[in-house]
Design a protein around this motif. Structure first.
Motif, PDB file in Angstrom:
ATOM      1  N   SER A   9       2.707  -1.513  -8.242  1.00 59.95           N
ATOM      2  CA  SER A   9       3.069  -1.505  -6.821  1.00 59.95           C
ATOM      3  C   SER A   9       3.278  -2.936  -6.316  1.00 59.95           C
ATOM      4  O   SER A   9       2.404  -3.802  -6.515  1.00 59.95           O
ATOM      5  CB  SER A   9       1.944  -0.825  -6.022  1.00 59.95           C
ATOM      6  OG  SER A   9       1.951  -1.283  -4.697  1.00 59.95           O
ATOM      7  N   ASP A  11       3.300  -3.806  -3.183  1.00 60.94           N
ATOM      8  CA  ASP A  11       2.289  -4.030  -2.129  1.00 60.94           C
ATOM      9  C   ASP A  11       0.952  -4.442  -2.757  1.00 60.94           C
ATOM     10  O   ASP A  11       0.272  -5.348  -2.261  1.00 60.94           O
ATOM     11  CB  ASP A  11       2.080  -2.759  -1.296  1.00 60.94           C
ATOM     12  CG  ASP A  11       3.264  -2.490  -0.374  1.00 60.94           C
ATOM     13  OD1 ASP A  11       4.091  -3.400  -0.187  1.00 60.94           O
ATOM     14  OD2 ASP A  11       3.356  -1.364   0.139  1.00 60.94           O
ATOM     15  N   ASP A  12       0.574  -3.752  -3.843  1.00 60.60           N
ATOM     16  CA  ASP A  12      -0.679  -4.120  -4.528  1.00 60.60           C
ATOM     17  C   ASP A  12      -0.595  -5.551  -5.066  1.00 60.60           C
ATOM     18  O   ASP A  12      -1.572  -6.314  -5.006  1.00 60.60           O
ATOM     19  CB  ASP A  12      -0.954  -3.176  -5.706  1.00 60.60           C
ATOM     20  CG  ASP A  12      -1.439  -1.803  -5.276  1.00 60.60           C
ATOM     21  OD1 ASP A  12      -1.562  -1.551  -4.060  1.00 60.60           O
ATOM     22  OD2 ASP A  12      -1.679  -0.960  -6.180  1.00 60.60           O
ATOM     23  N   ALA A  15      -1.102  -7.984  -2.270  1.00 58.99           N
ATOM     24  CA  ALA A  15      -2.515  -7.977  -1.855  1.00 58.99           C
ATOM     25  C   ALA A  15      -3.391  -8.660  -2.901  1.00 58.99           C
ATOM     26  O   ALA A  15      -4.298  -9.437  -2.561  1.00 58.99           O
ATOM     27  CB  ALA A  15      -2.984  -6.543  -1.620  1.00 58.99           C
ATOM     28  N   GLU A  35       6.745   4.093  -9.058  1.00 59.65           N
ATOM     29  CA  GLU A  35       7.323   3.120  -8.113  1.00 59.65           C
ATOM     30  C   GLU A  35       8.831   3.036  -8.146  1.00 59.65           C
ATOM     31  O   GLU A  35       9.441   2.602  -7.173  1.00 59.65           O
ATOM     32  CB  GLU A  35       6.773   1.711  -8.407  1.00 59.65           C
ATOM     33  CG  GLU A  35       5.264   1.594  -8.446  1.00 59.65           C
ATOM     34  CD  GLU A  35       4.625   1.830  -7.079  1.00 59.65           C
ATOM     35  OE1 GLU A  35       5.264   1.514  -6.065  1.00 59.65           O
ATOM     36  OE2 GLU A  35       3.496   2.367  -7.045  1.00 59.65           O
ATOM     37  N   ALA A  49       6.778 -11.005  -6.318  1.00 60.84           N
ATOM     38  CA  ALA A  49       5.654 -10.709  -5.413  1.00 60.84           C
ATOM     39  C   ALA A  49       4.372 -11.406  -5.856  1.00 60.84           C
ATOM     40  O   ALA A  49       3.506 -11.721  -5.035  1.00 60.84           O
ATOM     41  CB  ALA A  49       5.418  -9.198  -5.351  1.00 60.84           C
TER      42      ALA A  49
END
Ligand code: E4P
Length: 214
Positions: A9, A11-12, A15, A35, A49
């Motif tokens: 992910s 987003d993961d 984070a 995903e 990311a």
């Protein structure tokens, strides 16, 4: 010791980068399928990311030629960062040798036996990746798998490292290291739970109560 995020992910990944103690990412085809339908394009997004450190990419195809071509394509996106993660089959051991000669770092995953560890060492893999939680669920010894892999690598004086995966709790993370894993990879919720302890939390409440927060 290196702590990695086990997730595909974006987003993961963002984070995890913010946590400050996570150094890279592991993915697998099942995580990727949740995903994206374009795993190599998605790998590029993960690399962006999470801008530093290793990203383990496992080919989504199964034949020797397909795994080789997909691993080469993945590595070409970021040769210094992408590690080809291959399930510990005979084809994967052969492929790891081929890729190593091309300068691509490899890891063998779903490793359960010392014989697989021995072959990973011979193929020059940077990591073997055992799954202690799956081993426990299938009555294959849980963390004792890590013990036997660590004993084999020590016997060989190997530079191959053990990256414990399939970890579902903070206790499994720390126990993996105590049983001889060098590094761990875990989902974001498990990584976030690492500092949790009920007595720490009650101490925090006690300290905060001494200075009422305005
Ligand atoms: C390892 O790298 C895998 O991504 C993963 O940890 C597999 O285990 P699980 O499906 O039991 O979580």
């Amino acid at each position: 010791m290196t702590i990695l995020l086990d997730s595909a992910s974006v987003d993961d990944a963002v984070a995890a980068a913010g946590l400050g103690f996570v150094r890279g990412i592991t993915t697998n085809p099942a995580l990727m399928a949740r995903e994206t339908k374009e795993p190599l394009g998605h790998l590029e997004r993960l690399l962006a990311a999470f801008p530093e450190g290793p990203v383990c990419y496992q080919p989504t195809r199964s034949s020797f030629e397909q795994m080789r071509d997909e691993a080469r394509a993945a590595a070409s996106l970021a040769p210094d960062r992408v590690v080809a993660k291959l399930p510990a089959t005979l084809d994967a051991v052969k492929l790891a040798g081929v890729l190593k000669r091309e300068g691509v770092r490899c890891a063998l995953t779903a490793v359960y036996s010392p014989a697989q560890a021995l072959l990973a060492h011979e193929a020059g893999c940077v990591w073997i990746i055992p799954y202690p939680d799956r081993a426990a669920r299938h009555s294959e010894g849980g963390l004792t798998v890590v013990d036997s892999l660590a004993a084999m690598l020590a016997r060989l004086q190997s530079s191959t490292r053990i990256l414990a995966a399939s970890l579902k709790s903070s206790a499994q993370v720390s126990d993996s290291i105590l049983h001889g894993a060098h590094d761990i990879t875990a989902p974001l919720d498990v990584l976030r739970s690492l500092p949790s302890h009920p007595l720490t939390e009650s101490a925090v409440r006690e300290f905060a109560a001494a200075w009422p927060q305005g």
